[in-house]
Write an enzyme that holds these catalytic residues in place. Structure first.
Site, short mmCIF file in Angstrom:
data_model
loop_
_atom_site.label_atom_id
_atom_site.label_comp_id
_atom_site.label_asym_id
_atom_site.label_seq_id
_atom_site.Cartn_x
_atom_site.Cartn_y
_atom_site.Cartn_z
CB CYS A 85 63.78 120.54 34.11
SG CYS A 85 63.07 121.51 35.40
CB ALA A 115 60.90 124.42 36.85
CD GLN A 153 56.73 125.11 35.92
OE1 GLN A 153 57.80 124.53 35.77
NE2 GLN A 153 55.59 124.47 36.11
CE1 TYR A 185 61.28 120.44 42.68
CE2 TYR A 185 59.52 120.45 41.06
CZ TYR A 185 60.74 119.97 41.51
OH TYR A 185 61.43 119.03 40.77
NE ARG A 244 52.26 121.62 35.24
CZ ARG A 244 52.88 120.78 34.42
NH1 ARG A 244 54.08 120.33 34.70
NH2 ARG A 244 52.32 120.39 33.30
CG LEU A 251 51.51 108.87 30.41
CD1 LEU A 251 51.23 107.62 31.23
CD2 LEU A 251 52.61 108.60 29.38
N GLY A 283 54.00 116.70 26.97
CA GLY A 283 55.41 116.89 27.32
C GLY A 283 56.32 115.95 26.54
NE ARG A 284 56.42 111.61 29.95
CZ ARG A 284 55.91 110.77 30.85
NH1 ARG A 284 56.67 109.80 31.33
NH2 ARG A 284 54.67 110.91 31.26
#
Ligand SMILES: Cc1cc2nc3c(=O)[nH]c(=O)nc-3n(C[C@H](O)[C@H](O)[C@H](O)COP(=O)(O)O)c2cc1C
Length: 359
Positions: free
Chosen positions: A25, A59, A101, A184, A232, A303, A325-326
């Site tokens: 997001c 999302a 997504q 969610y 997911r 991670l 991701g990160r």
């Protein structure tokens, strides 16, 4: 032995490698109309250029009320479809597959955007917030209470996911992912901690999974047989009496039978204040468990930050693919770097960047 640079065919879609980018997001729709912007083009485009096999767009609200915040992207209007098309076209020029997504935030909707906001938590109606909905009228800690969805409203939720999937196809996405994780709406139906219904959508595992399975079937019917459908899951609520890995594996099997192809295994998000044992690859064991016990294809996420680690996860058969991701945000060219580190020759370096190849 299969490695991260081996391609994967999922239904009609060829994915060039198994290093993927998960939904991230951005809270960057400042017009509050759900229309993705130049930021999204640059953000998602950089991962496609950087060599990712699959880039999952963030999302995205299937309806305005399904957004986490007013700054989320949406897929309910033709203006959104046109704006997404520019992004998917660019990703395709770079050789990446691109997914959307599809999300409904349920009781975690209508909050202030994660950054740049004067406050946290529920956004009041006079600032643009709205009444949230959920399986039961039980609030996420610190948020405004949701309204329980009536039985006769549930077909509308199914139809909204199916319509969103249709628009995702019109927008040029290669696949869709149903967001049933992170607390969610669909996760709220799955978990006994947030679903206290006494009708056909609450109680037993079959009942709690009913809405998700109806959506899988409706989306499969809408997109046809050539388009992958991902789900997911959060594999655990990290809370006694909550959703767990065993239930995830059982429902993943049912979802596969209903028409889903691939399972993106994350964790947490349903309950505030739980302790999550973070560490390198901390969710990989959940992915491996779902893969072996349900016999379904999965990706691991969480991670995963270096090439050797990613390679080991795929080579050892813990997961069929990994999402970063990160690390992808820190280094959108991670796949190009990983190939160099592992001594793999790629034929998809962007030609404009050929002179930047490591010697
Ligand atoms: C900025 C940011 C935005 C995120 N947005 C989403 C999202 O839209 N949908 C989702 O399922 N997960 C979202 N996540 C979770 C990521 O997809 C991913 O599962 C998580 O960051 C763990 O992977 P990592 O350690 O490689 O970053 C987000 C995470 C971050 C850091």
């Amino acid at each position: 032995m299969t490695g991260i640079f081996d391609p994967l065919d999922i239904r009609g879609v060829h994915v060039r490698n198994r290093l993927w980018v998960p939904a991230l997001c951005q809270y960057s729709v400042f017009e509050r109309d759900g229309v993705p912007t130049d930021w999204h083009l640059a953000h998602l485009g950089s991962f496609a250029r950087g060599g990712a096999g699959l880039v999952m767009a963030e999302a995205t609200g299937i309806t305005p009320e399904g957004r986490i915040s007013p700054h989320d992207t949406g897929i309910w209007s033709t203006a959104q479809v046109a704006a997404w098309r520019r992004i998917t076209d660019f990703a395709h020029t770079q050789g990446a597959a691109v997914g959307l997504q599809l999300a409904h935030a349920g009781r975690k909707a209508s909050v202030w955007p994660e950054w740049g906001s004067p406050a946290k938590g529920t956004m009041p109606a006079d600032q643009g917030g709205w009444q949230t909905v959920a399986p039961s009228a039980v609030a996420f800690e610190g948020y405004a209470p949701p309204r329980a969805l009536a039985l006769d409203e549930l077909p509308d939720v199914v139809a909204a996911f199916a319509a969103a999937a249709r628009r995702a196809m019109d927008a040029g996405f290669d696949l869709v992912e149903l967001h049933a994780a992170h607390g969610y709406l669909l996760h709220q139906f799955l978990s006994p901690l947030s679903n206290h219904r006494d009708d056909a959508y609450g109680g037993t595992l079959e009942n709690r999974a009913r809405l998700l399975l109806e959506i899988v079937r409706a989306v499969r019917a809408e997109v046809g047989g050539a388009v992958p459908v991902f789900v997911r899951f959060s594999a655990t609520d990290y809370s006694d009496g909550g959703w767990d890995a065993e239930q995830t594996a059982v429902v993943a099997g049912w979802a596969r039978d209903a028409g889903a192809d691939f399972f993106d295994i994350s964790s947490g998000g349903l309950m505030a204040g739980v302790r999550i044992p973070l560490g390198p690859g901390y969710q990989v064991p959940f992915a491996e468990f779902v893969r072996t016990s349900a016999g379904v294809d999965v990706n691991a996420v969480g991670l995963i930050t270096d090439a050797a680690q990613a390679q080991q996860i795929v080579e050892s058969g813990q997961a069929d693919a990994v999402m970063l991701g990160r690390e992808s945000m820190r280094d959108p060219h991670f796949p190009l770097r990983a190939a160099h580190e592992l001594g793999v020759e790629l034929d998809y370096w962007p030609p404009q960047y050929l002179r930047a190849r490591w010697p």
